[in-house]
Enzyme design. Structure first.
Site, PDB file in Angstrom:
ATOM      1  N   ASP A  49      15.838  -0.341  11.672  1.00  0.00           N
ATOM      2  CA  ASP A  49      15.007   0.833  11.991  1.00  0.00           C
ATOM      3  C   ASP A  49      15.789   1.896  12.757  1.00  0.00           C
ATOM      4  OD1 ASP A  49      12.870  -0.529  10.816  1.00  0.00           O
ATOM      5  OD2 ASP A  49      12.326  -1.489  12.699  1.00  0.00           O
TER       6      ASP A  49
ATOM      7  N   ASN B 256      13.364   4.213   4.460  1.00  0.00           N
ATOM      8  CA  ASN B 256      12.415   3.207   4.938  1.00  0.00           C
ATOM      9  C   ASN B 256      11.288   3.913   5.683  1.00  0.00           C
ATOM     10  OD1 ASN B 256      11.400   0.593   5.681  1.00  0.00           O
ATOM     11  ND2 ASN B 256      12.274   0.883   7.720  1.00  0.00           N
TER      12      ASN B 256
ATOM     13  N   ARG C 133      22.220 -14.020   2.417  1.00  0.00           N
ATOM     14  CA  ARG C 133      21.816 -12.621   2.321  1.00  0.00           C
ATOM     15  C   ARG C 133      22.661 -11.830   1.325  1.00  0.00           C
ATOM     16  NH1 ARG C 133      18.773 -10.039   5.611  1.00  0.00           N
ATOM     17  NH2 ARG C 133      19.162 -11.514   7.289  1.00  0.00           N
TER      18      ARG C 133
ATOM     19  N   ARG D 190      13.343  -7.462   5.041  1.00  0.00           N
ATOM     20  CA  ARG D 190      14.706  -7.986   5.057  1.00  0.00           C
ATOM     21  C   ARG D 190      15.632  -6.927   5.637  1.00  0.00           C
ATOM     22  NH1 ARG D 190      16.137 -12.865   3.279  1.00  0.00           N
ATOM     23  NH2 ARG D 190      17.970 -12.086   2.178  1.00  0.00           N
TER      24      ARG D 190
ATOM     25  N   GLU E  99      22.975   0.043   8.592  1.00  0.00           N
ATOM     26  CA  GLU E  99      23.005  -1.430   8.699  1.00  0.00           C
ATOM     27  C   GLU E  99      22.276  -1.974   9.923  1.00  0.00           C
ATOM     28  OE1 GLU E  99      27.188   0.159   9.345  1.00  0.00           O
ATOM     29  OE2 GLU E  99      25.424   0.604   8.172  1.00  0.00           O
TER      30      GLU E  99
ATOM     31  N   HIS F 265       8.520   3.252   8.865  1.00  0.00           N
ATOM     32  CA  HIS F 265       8.269   2.365   9.999  1.00  0.00           C
ATOM     33  C   HIS F 265       7.047   2.880  10.764  1.00  0.00           C
ATOM     34  CE1 HIS F 265       9.214  -0.532  13.091  1.00  0.00           C
ATOM     35  NE2 HIS F 265       8.974   0.393  13.986  1.00  0.00           N
TER      36      HIS F 265
ATOM     37  N   LEU G  26      19.087  -5.189   5.455  1.00  0.00           N
ATOM     38  CA  LEU G  26      20.040  -5.056   4.351  1.00  0.00           C
ATOM     39  C   LEU G  26      21.463  -5.350   4.831  1.00  0.00           C
ATOM     40  CD1 LEU G  26      18.821  -1.814   2.532  1.00  0.00           C
ATOM     41  CD2 LEU G  26      17.952  -4.155   2.353  1.00  0.00           C
TER      42      LEU G  26
ATOM     43  N   SER H 279       0.828  -1.214   0.000  1.00  0.00           N
ATOM     44  CA  SER H 279       0.000   0.000   0.000  1.00  0.00           C
ATOM     45  C   SER H 279       0.866   1.269   0.000  1.00  0.00           C
ATOM     46  CB  SER H 279      -0.974   0.005   1.189  1.00  0.00           C
ATOM     47  OG  SER H 279      -0.309   0.262   2.396  1.00  0.00           O
ATOM     48  N   ASN H 280       2.039   1.210   0.615  1.00  0.00           N
ATOM     49  CA  ASN H 280       2.918   2.386   0.570  1.00  0.00           C
ATOM     50  C   ASN H 280       3.458   2.615  -0.842  1.00  0.00           C
ATOM     51  OD1 ASN H 280       3.439   3.892   3.208  1.00  0.00           O
ATOM     52  ND2 ASN H 280       3.433   1.752   3.869  1.00  0.00           N
TER      53      ASN H 280
END
Ligand code: GRF
Length: 209
Positions: free
Chosen positions: A147, A109, A67, A93, A144, A111, A95, A16-17
């Site tokens: 959040d 990002n 990863r 994920r 890294e 949140h 990063l 939705s974002n």
């Protein structure tokens, strides 16, 4: 006219974002273009939505893969699409450091809490259970750590007495959809810079320093 800046969207779910960003671009509120949408999950509704809207939508499956190896493939796709900014939109994920280094201060990002409160999974549930009266959403640069990077923009949402998880998450999501395009516009405008942990407006020459 300057060329439009290119966005790369990474998602794992609903999307939705991503759709809110696409709508903001379509309506002219955000000057940018979506160059590529990448999902690590084949069953992400956001991937299907991207395909239906005719975007360059690619699946780079992460399941069962190392990863660094998966990230390298995603980085290559983003570079090939020549993206200026990578937008994580429900990308589940963490990063790798190599990924973060490949796009310095060029990954953002969103949140669903007022960071640094309630990082990680189920942020809305964490806020409700903690009993805070105000929560919201945060758009931040990605480093890294989970959040954690410098905060670009936050929007507050009151927690109402009658709220359950569904009603609270829904009101936060409404604000997310506004906040993300606003923050992307700010970053692309080149009017802000990161000083230490702070994202601040660049000072004009006349103001000195
Ligand atoms: C949003 O709540 C976002 O803040 C979090 O994951 C959720 C993704 O939702 N990172 P959607 O896939 O954009 O609908």
């Amino acid at each position: 006219m300057a060329a439009l800046k290119k966005l790369g969207i990474l998602l794992s779910g609903r999307g939705s974002n991503f759709l809110a960003i696409a709508d903001a671009i379509q309506s002219g509120r955000l000057k940018a273009e979506i160059a590529i949408v990448i999902s690590n999950r084949a069953d992400a509704p956001g991937l299907e939505a991207a395909r239906q809207r005719g975007f360059n939508a690619q699946l780079v499956p992460s399941k069962g893969r190392v990863r660094e190896e998966h990230d390298a493939e995603v980085i290559a796709a983003l570079k090939q699409a020549q993206v200026d900014l990578v937008c994580l939109a429900g990308y589940m994920r963490l990063l790798s450091p190599d990924f973060v280094r490949a796009f310095p201060n060029r990954i953002v990002n969103i949140h669903p809490s007022l960071l640094p409160a309630f990082p990680g999974m189920d942020a809305q549930k964490q806020a409700l259970e903690y009993g805070v009266k105000i929560t919201g959403c945060t758009v931040h640069f990605v480093d890294e750590h989970l959040d954690h990077g410098p905060i670009i923009l936050q929007k507050t949402v009151p927690v109402l007495d009658g709220d359950d998880l569904h009603s609270l998450a829904e009101r936060i999501l409404e604000q997310e959809h506004v906040a993300y395009s606003e923050a992307i516009g700010l970053v692309l405008s080149d009017k802000v810079e990161v000083r230490e942990r702070r994202v601040v407006h660049k000072q004009s020459r006349a103001e000195g320093k």
